[in-house]
Each structure stands twice: as structure tokens, then as C-alpha cells.
Design a protein around this motif. Structure first.
Motif, mmCIF file in Angstrom:
data_model
loop_
_atom_site.group_PDB
_atom_site.id
_atom_site.type_symbol
_atom_site.label_atom_id
_atom_site.label_comp_id
_atom_site.label_asym_id
_atom_site.label_seq_id
_atom_site.Cartn_x
_atom_site.Cartn_y
_atom_site.Cartn_z
ATOM 1 N N CYS A 65 27.220 37.605 51.595
ATOM 2 C CA CYS A 65 27.105 37.929 53.023
ATOM 3 C C CYS A 65 27.311 36.689 53.901
ATOM 4 O O CYS A 65 27.804 36.772 55.023
ATOM 5 C CB CYS A 65 25.733 38.540 53.315
ATOM 6 S SG CYS A 65 25.306 39.915 52.238
ATOM 7 N N VAL A 66 26.902 35.523 53.320
ATOM 8 C CA VAL A 66 26.914 34.280 54.096
ATOM 9 C C VAL A 66 28.327 33.883 54.525
ATOM 10 O O VAL A 66 28.493 33.128 55.474
ATOM 11 C CB VAL A 66 26.257 33.144 53.275
ATOM 12 C CG1 VAL A 66 27.151 32.730 52.112
ATOM 13 C CG2 VAL A 66 25.912 31.956 54.157
ATOM 14 N N TYR A 67 29.364 34.445 53.868
ATOM 15 C CA TYR A 67 30.721 34.021 54.225
ATOM 16 C C TYR A 67 31.200 34.605 55.546
ATOM 17 O O TYR A 67 32.250 34.205 56.051
ATOM 18 C CB TYR A 67 31.689 34.349 53.084
ATOM 19 C CG TYR A 67 31.266 33.627 51.840
ATOM 20 C CD1 TYR A 67 31.369 32.240 51.770
ATOM 21 C CD2 TYR A 67 30.680 34.305 50.785
ATOM 22 C CE1 TYR A 67 30.907 31.554 50.667
ATOM 23 C CE2 TYR A 67 30.221 33.621 49.675
ATOM 24 C CZ TYR A 67 30.332 32.245 49.619
ATOM 25 O OH TYR A 67 29.869 31.559 48.539
ATOM 26 N N CYS A 68 30.445 35.566 56.081
ATOM 27 C CA CYS A 68 30.801 36.118 57.392
ATOM 28 C C CYS A 68 29.631 36.084 58.380
ATOM 29 O O CYS A 68 29.851 36.296 59.573
ATOM 30 C CB CYS A 68 31.273 37.558 57.261
ATOM 31 S SG CYS A 68 32.846 37.717 56.424
ATOM 32 N N SER A 70 26.138 34.112 59.831
ATOM 33 C CA SER A 70 25.245 32.959 59.865
ATOM 34 C C SER A 70 23.808 33.452 59.996
ATOM 35 O O SER A 70 23.563 34.631 60.264
ATOM 36 C CB SER A 70 25.611 32.053 61.031
ATOM 37 O OG SER A 70 25.509 32.776 62.240
ATOM 38 N N GLN A 72 21.278 31.410 61.989
ATOM 39 C CA GLN A 72 20.712 30.313 62.769
ATOM 40 C C GLN A 72 20.987 30.601 64.236
ATOM 41 O O GLN A 72 22.082 30.988 64.601
ATOM 42 C CB GLN A 72 21.316 28.957 62.370
ATOM 43 C CG GLN A 72 22.835 28.909 62.361
ATOM 44 C CD GLN A 72 23.356 27.507 62.077
ATOM 45 O OE1 GLN A 72 22.922 26.529 62.673
ATOM 46 N NE2 GLN A 72 24.287 27.410 61.134
ATOM 47 N N PHE A 103 20.658 30.491 53.993
ATOM 48 C CA PHE A 103 21.963 31.047 54.382
ATOM 49 C C PHE A 103 22.305 30.703 55.833
ATOM 50 O O PHE A 103 22.530 31.601 56.649
ATOM 51 C CB PHE A 103 21.968 32.563 54.211
ATOM 52 C CG PHE A 103 21.647 33.028 52.814
ATOM 53 C CD1 PHE A 103 22.515 32.756 51.768
ATOM 54 C CD2 PHE A 103 20.483 33.728 52.546
ATOM 55 C CE1 PHE A 103 22.230 33.188 50.475
ATOM 56 C CE2 PHE A 103 20.193 34.170 51.261
ATOM 57 C CZ PHE A 103 21.067 33.903 50.221
ATOM 58 N N LEU A 104 22.321 29.406 56.164
ATOM 59 C CA LEU A 104 22.615 29.021 57.555
ATOM 60 C C LEU A 104 24.013 29.488 57.959
ATOM 61 O O LEU A 104 24.220 29.937 59.071
ATOM 62 C CB LEU A 104 22.511 27.511 57.714
ATOM 63 C CG LEU A 104 21.114 26.924 57.505
ATOM 64 C CD1 LEU A 104 21.170 25.407 57.593
ATOM 65 C CD2 LEU A 104 20.132 27.475 58.529
ATOM 66 N N GLY A 105 24.954 29.346 57.028
ATOM 67 C CA GLY A 105 26.294 29.868 57.269
ATOM 68 C C GLY A 105 27.161 28.981 58.142
ATOM 69 O O GLY A 105 26.666 28.125 58.889
ATOM 70 N N THR A 106 28.496 29.181 58.020
ATOM 71 C CA THR A 106 29.440 28.405 58.822
ATOM 72 C C THR A 106 30.493 29.314 59.436
ATOM 73 O O THR A 106 31.502 28.831 59.926
ATOM 74 C CB THR A 106 30.160 27.361 57.946
ATOM 75 O OG1 THR A 106 30.697 28.026 56.813
ATOM 76 C CG2 THR A 106 29.210 26.274 57.487
ATOM 77 N N MET A 107 30.301 30.616 59.364
ATOM 78 C CA MET A 107 31.346 31.521 59.854
ATOM 79 C C MET A 107 30.709 32.727 60.525
ATOM 80 O O MET A 107 29.676 33.223 60.060
ATOM 81 C CB MET A 107 32.221 31.940 58.669
ATOM 82 C CG MET A 107 33.253 33.013 58.979
ATOM 83 S SD MET A 107 34.377 32.554 60.287
ATOM 84 C CE MET A 107 35.695 31.830 59.326
ATOM 85 N N ARG A 108 31.301 33.159 61.637
ATOM 86 C CA ARG A 108 30.796 34.329 62.326
ATOM 87 C C ARG A 108 31.888 35.381 62.492
ATOM 88 O O ARG A 108 32.237 35.769 63.601
ATOM 89 C CB ARG A 108 30.182 33.944 63.675
ATOM 90 C CG ARG A 108 28.822 33.288 63.492
ATOM 91 C CD ARG A 108 28.192 32.846 64.780
ATOM 92 N NE ARG A 108 26.822 32.364 64.553
ATOM 93 C CZ ARG A 108 26.106 31.690 65.444
ATOM 94 N NH1 ARG A 108 26.633 31.399 66.628
ATOM 95 N NH2 ARG A 108 24.886 31.303 65.170
ATOM 96 N N GLY A 110 31.226 38.160 61.381
ATOM 97 C CA GLY A 110 30.243 39.139 61.826
ATOM 98 C C GLY A 110 29.150 38.421 62.599
ATOM 99 O O GLY A 110 29.101 37.195 62.603
ATOM 100 N N PRO A 111 28.270 39.179 63.247
ATOM 101 C CA PRO A 111 27.242 38.543 64.071
ATOM 102 C C PRO A 111 26.168 37.822 63.251
ATOM 103 O O PRO A 111 26.042 38.030 62.051
ATOM 104 C CB PRO A 111 26.632 39.715 64.835
ATOM 105 C CG PRO A 111 26.978 40.930 64.061
ATOM 106 C CD PRO A 111 28.246 40.641 63.330
#
Lengths: 207, 492
Positions: A65-68, A70, A72, A103-108, A110-111
Motif C-alpha cells: 500500500c505504501v507505494y501509493c 503516505s 504523514q 509507512f511514511l511513504g514517498t508517493m501520493r 492515492g491520498p
């Protein structure tokens, strides 16, 4: 440069500096948080996660999920996160003390999901959305997670946890779609994502 | 300082003949490990490309192959990243690195069993890791998705390589240590430290979530900056002078470039977390370090440019030089782009968008991968004793990949900026930010098809060379006449 010791020591020291600053420091200072107890209500923040939610965190990791998405909420001046209603306050390091992995993420694509449990608190909505994202949310390019659900024949009465689906995915007559344990866990995790509680370093609604 | 011009033409014809024999012996000694690592690299390039295509198509058509968890977007995408980063790029880096090491130490390769063992462990690790991600064991920690049973194997493989590198270095011929070797030695020592620290703190004994992000991006950025970049630069520093038959422009610029890279690059990681839940000083330190990258980048760019200056016509005939110079130029481009992306007022637009994906491909593909292609074109015929089968295949390979990657970076950059500006405006609904990206994501798939075609052409060419298809050639396979140049004029 022919002096090997100089080269090797230089290679070691330059790298050591960043190891101290970006690994050892966060390990010692951001990696030892304790939860905070609210003196009035006695509630603990961040709240402990249920066993099912912890299992759901693993499903979240396994599904990528983290690939789309974030998790934070940035402070004012760093994007429109707060204005979009993604949280009532910016997230801080302590919010993530129970997350593993984080899962801070680097891509949005998705929201942001830092507070999805507060924004979409209905388990049924989450299941429907995971099963048929583009029906629940027209225009979405999120893939269906229907491999986490089971189509089964209705034995007697319809199961309590059966998902209400819209066409074209609705189950044929006499059949129902029920979540697997993984889907239940994932939704429990999503619903646990609610960081709108106050912390000393991040009072609620600090816009 | 006589050592400054180490790569210079041999003084006499006799010395030149002796150097030629010496080089041939060294090349032959590296055959098995180089072919093993290069062969695995090409295999994983194809596998990684397939996952890339799948992931890209899934963004255009989300229902495409969505019935199996094994092929869901969130697994195929990290399978792509890990297959190309560890399977392709790292294997190519190791193959190139060990050949360069033997050449620059002026010593035949010793202890090849260490390297063969490393190749076996490395491939097993990548295989298990990719399989693990697809089966749902992936950790969703960017660049470190491999489950522990796979990353442990990679670490063992890497440990063997580092030990081998230190042994090679100890038994090198006395004399000057050329710039490429500083980078090689640094990369071979940095990476095991980097990889073990990050895996220990994130996967084996995970630290608290609040601290994980910093370690994650310290690793993620340094995997590029302190592993792929030094190997890529070492290769460019070796191949450009070799093909042109003239020494590198300035020894002093090389020194400045190396040490400033070592110091500043290692501090870059936190620029992936601007605005995130971290102390301001950590983010600021990384932003400053990112801007300071101007020094090594410009230094290296000037040094390479001045070396090639006046000889650009060599790009017309030399496949090696064409790929390598393309890569070196893209190193400058992607680094300068990266500097701007770290400046907070610009980062706020590009952060969380496809612009970053474009940037990553400019770095790992247009820079690093193209240099590795260049290196393979140079190294393999010397190691195997058989020339590349066809200049036409090489030409197709170059144009398909060069145009493909150029297009990919451009469309992702445009789509990313549109997405970023829309995300900044709270008046634009989220779904509209997604709509802006859709046409560009479609074009990204088109560029991916070009790259795939290029990779297939390369794999065919590579296989033909290994199988020695066709007649033995006496001259290297070039795009045209080399106008009487002798690429191997320089020592070592």
C-alpha cells in the motif's frame, strides 16, 4: 594519492559522520519514545494496537500500500495536507512509535492514510472500497484486492460479515462475498489509523 | 608529481607490447567471474523489465491481472525495483568492478572461488527475495523490501566480494592508485556497512517506527550515492580516457570530486523526508549536503568534459564511448536535478509525485545503466575473446534505450509537476490530481516498451557473443572507422 591508509581512513570517517548523524542519533533520540497518558481521561496516546490491527499491518506491508499512500501529515508551509482534512494536526515522531515497519511513504498516487480510520470509520466502506475501488471511488486507479475475499455459497442465513457489493461485482444469487482473515486484519489496521489525539509536542488542532 | 599522469601512453614499442600481453593475461583471469555476474545481470534486467511493464500497465488499466495477490501492483512494483537494483545494476556493478580492480591492480585475478561463491549466493538471494515479495513476504521498506532470508544471502555474497577486494588491493603492483580505484575501494567498503546497518535496524531487530524513516532513507539514498554512483564514476573515469587514448584532464579535480562526494553524498538521505516527523536540523543537514553536491558533480563534469573535448567525433564510432558519455552527461543532469529537488520550496511541488520516479530513472538508468552497457561493450570481448556480433544490434540497443529513457524522464517530469501543483492547491480535489497524471502514465508505458525492446536486442546480442555465433572477427565491432585510434594505448 598513493597512501592507502589515508584513503581508507578517509573513506571510513566520511561515512562514519553520516552514520552518527542519520543512524545513531535517530536510534538514540527518536527510537525511544514512551506513550503519554492523558491525566484527565487516563487514555494512552498513541493507543496500543489490537492484535488484529498488528496482523493487518503485515497485510498492508505484503500488499505494498505504501507505494501509493503516505502516512504523514506535514505542517503548514509543506503542502496542503491539513487543508485537505488529512488530519487535525501534523504527525510527529511519537505517533509512529508502535509502527513496524513505518509507512511514511514517498508517493501520493492515492491520498494520505495517516488518519484514514477517522476519515472513513466504516468497516463496510473499507471492505467495499478494497473489493471494488473504482466503483466506490470513480476515477480511482487503485487495484481491486478481491483476492483477499472469498465468494461462497450462502448456507442458510447470509453471513454477518458478508460484504454488500454494487454491480458489476455483486455476488450471484445464493452466493455471498466474505472477507478472509487477512482482509479483516487489513481493515482493522486501517481503522486503527487515527492520530488526531493530543500529544504534549503536538496539541490537537494546532493549525 | 609524476604520478599524476598515470594513465599515459607507454614510452617504447617494446613496453607497449609487454603491456598488451599483461592486459590479455589479466583479462583472461577474470573470465569466469565476469561472465557469471554479467550473465546474471542481463537475466535480471529482463526479469526486472517485465515487472516494470506490468506495474506500469496496471496504472493504466487497474483491472489488468488483478485477480492474483502475487501480481498485485504493490508487489510487482517492489519486485521490479529489487530485481533491477540488486539483480541487474548490482550484478553489472560487481562484474565491472572486479574487472576494473584486476586491471588497475595490474595483477591477474586471485581467489576467483570467492567471487564464484558470491555470484551463487547473490543470485539465490535475489531469486528468493523477488519470490518473497511476490508471495507476500515483502517488508514495504523502500529499497529494503527483501525478507531476511534473502537479504542475509546478499550480505554473505557481498562480504565475500569485500574480502576479495581487500586481498586484490594488497597484492597490487606498486605505483600510483588511479582515481577509479579510490571509488571502487570506497564502494566495496561502504556498501556492506550500509546494507548491514540498515537491515539490522529495520528488518532483523527493528527499531521504533519514529526512527525507521531516517535509517530507511539514509540507506535508500546511499545505495545510489555510495554504491552505484562510485562504481559508475569509476567506470567512466576508466573508459573515457581508455577509448580516447588520452589521460584524464585533471588529477586534482579528481581528488576534489572524490572527497566532496564521500563527505556530502552520505548526508543526503533526509531530503526524502522534508516536512516529515523529524527534527528540523536533520532535514536541514541533508538539504545543505544535497546543495553541496554541486561541488563533486561540477568537478566531475568538468573533468570528464575536458577529457572528451575535441574528440566528440569518437562518439560516432565507439559504442562504449557513446553509452558511457551519455551516462556521464546524465550523471550531471540527474545530480543537478536532485540538488534542486532538495530545496524545500521546490521539493514541496515534487515530493510525493511521479517527478521523483522520473528522477530515480534518470539516475539509475540514464546514468548508471547506460554506463554499465558501455562497460559491457568494452569488457566482454576482451574477457571472452570474441567480438560483438553486429554493430546494427548495438545501434538499435543504443537508440531504443536512449530515446526510451529520455521519453520516460520527460513524461514523468511533466506529469509529476502537474500532479504536484494540483496537490498543493487544496481547492483541487484529490481525484483531479490523479486525472492530471493519467495521460503521462500512459506515455510512460510507451517509453517502457521502447526500453523493453532495447533490452531484448541487447540480450540477443549478449547471447550471440557468449555462444560465439558467426565468424571470428579480427577487429572490434564499431559503428564506423576509428580513424586509426588505438583504444588501448594507455597503460593499465
Amino acid at each position: 594519492m598513493n597512501r592507502m591508509p589515508v584513503i581508507v581512513v578517509g573513506i571510513f570517517l566520511t561515512f562514519l559522520s553520516s552514520w552518527i548523524g542519520l543512524v545513531a542519533y535517530p536510534y538514540l533520540n527518536l527510537g525511544r519514545f514512551t506513550p503519554v497518558t492523558d491525566p484527565d481521561s487516563g487514555e494512552v496516546f498513541p493507543p496500543p494496537m489490537s492484535g488484529l490491527a498488528v496482523a493487518g499491518q503485515r497485510v498492508y506491508a505484503a500488499s505494498g500500500c505504501v507505494y501509493c499512500h503516505s502516512q504523514q501529515v506535514r505542517q503548514v508551509g509543506y503542502g496542503s495536507d491539513l487543508e485537505r482534512g488529512w488530519g487535525s494536526r501534523p504527525t510527529v515522531a511519537r505517533d509512529f512509535m508502535r509502527e513496524n515497519p513505518v509507512f511514511l511513504g514517498t508517493m501520493r498516487t492515492g491520498p494520505d492514510l495517516a488518519n484514514i480510520g477517522a476519515r472513513q470509520p466504516s468497516a463496510m466502506w473499507q471492505h467495499q472500497h478494497l473489493y471494488q475501488p473504482s466503483v466506490v471511488s470513480p476515477g480511482s486507479i487503485m487495484p481491486s484486492y478481491r483476492y483477499l475475499y472469498r465468494l461462497q455459497k450462502i448456507e442458510g442465513q447470509r453471513s454477518a460479515n458478508a460484504i454488500d457489493l454494487l454491480p458489476p461485482d455483486a455476488a450471484p444469487d445464493g452466493y455471498e462475498v466474505v472477507p478472509t482473515h487477512e482482509a479483516e486484519a487489513l481493515v482493522a489496521y486501517l481503522l486503527s489509523l487515527n492520530r488526531n489525539y493530543p500529544l504534549p509536542e503536538a496539541p490537537e488542532s494546532s493549525q | 608529481m609524476s604520478a599524476t599522469l598515470t594513465m599515459k601512453p607507454e614510452a617504447t614499442a617494446e613496453a607497449e607490447a609487454r603491456a598488451k600481453v599483461e592486459r590479455a593475461e589479466i583479462d583472461a583471469s577474470t573470465r569466469l567471474p565476469v561472465v557469471l555476474f554479467y550473465g546474471s545481470a542481463v537475466f535480471w534486467l529482463l526479469v526486472g523489465t517485465l515487472f516494470a511493464l506490468l506495474a506500469s500497465f496496471k496504472m493504466n488499466a487497474p483491472t489488468f491481472l488483478d485477480q492474483w495477490g502475487w501480481l498485485t501492483y504493490g508487489r510487482v512494483r517492489p519486485a521490479h525495483l529489487n530485481a533491477v537494483a540488486y539483480g541487474w545494476a548490482s550484478s553489472a556493478a560487481i562484474g565491472t568492478g572486479l574487472w576494473l580492480m584486476a586491471r588497475l591492480c595490474r595483477a591477474p585475478l586471485r581467489h576467483s572461488t570467492l567471487l564464484i561463491g558470491a555470484a551463487i549466493f547473490w543470485n539465490l538471494g535475489v531469486l528468493l527475495g523477488t519470490f518473497g515479495i511476490l508471495s507476500g513476504d515483502g517488508r514495504s521498506i523502500e529499497w529494503l523490501e527483501f525478507p531476511n532470508y534473502a537479504s542475509g544471502m546478499l550480505f554473505v555474497a557481498y562480504g565475500l566480494i569485500a574480502v576479495w577486494a581487500v586481498i586484490m588491493f594488497r597484492f597490487r603492483q606498486p605505483g600510483h592508485v588511479y582515481v577509479s580505484q579510490w571509488y571502487l575501494l570506497a564502494a566495496f567498503l561502504w556498501f556492506p556497512w550500509l546494507y548491514s546497518t540498515a537491515n539490522l535496524l529495520l528488518n532483523f531487530q527493528p527499531i521504533q517506527g519514529g526512527a525507521q524513516g531516517a535509517v530507511n532513507w539514509w540507506y535508500g539514498h546511499n545505495a545510489l550515492g555510495l554504491w552505484f554512483t562510485p562504481i559508475g564514476l569509476a567506470t567512466a573515469y576508466y573508459l573515457i580516457p581508455k577509448v580516447l587514448g588520452r589521460p584524464i584532464h585533471s588529477y586534482y579535480l579528481s581528488i576534489l570530486g572524490f572527497w566532496s562526494l564521500a563527505l556530502f553524498y552520505s548526508w543526503n538521505g533526509m531530503h526524502h523526508l522534508i516536512g516529515g516527523p523529524f527534527p528540523a536540523w536533520m532535514i536541514s543537514a541533508s538539504v545543505v549536503a544535497s546543495v553541496m553536491m554541486f561541488i563533486p558533480v561540477v568537478t566531475t563534469a568538468i573533468n570528464h568534459h575536458m577529457t572528451v573535448r575535441g574528440n566528440f567525433q569518437a562518439l560516432k564510432w565507439s559504442p562504449t564511448l557513446r553509452f558511457t558519455v551519455f551516462g556521464a552527461m546524465c550523471y550531471t543532469l540527474s545530480s543537478v536535478q536532485g540538488i534542486f529537488m532538495a530545496i524545500p520550496s521546490l521539493n514541496v511541488v515534487t515530493h510525493f509525485t511521479h517527478y521523483t520516479v522520473g528522477h530515480a530513472h534518470l539516475g539509475l538508468y540514464a546514468f548508471f545503466t547506460m554506463i554499465m552497457f558501455g562497460a559491457m561493450y568494452y569488457i566482454l570481448p576482451r574477457v571472452v575473446g570474441w567480438e560483438w556480433p553486429s554493430a546494427r544490434l548495438i545501434r538499435w540497443h543504443f537508440w531504443l534505450t536512449a530515446v526510451g529513457i529520455g521519453m520516460m524522464v520527460v513524461v514523468l517530469s511533466i506529469g509529476g509537476i502537474l500532479q504536484g501543483l494540483a496537490l498543493l492547491d487544496p481547492g483541487v480535489t484529490f481525484m483531479v490530481t490523479l486525472e492530471y497524471t493519467k495521460p503521462w502514465l500512459f506515455l510512460r508505458s510507451v517509453s517502457g516498451i521502447l526500453l523493453t525492446a532495447g533490452h531484448i536486442v541487447f540480450a540477443v546480442s549478449f547471447t550471440m557473443l557468449l555462444l560465439r555465433v558467426g565468424v571470428r572477427k579480427t577487429e572490434p565491432t564499431l559503428f564506423g572507422s576509428d580513424q586509426g585510434r588505438k583504444p588501448e594505448r594507455l597503460t593499465v
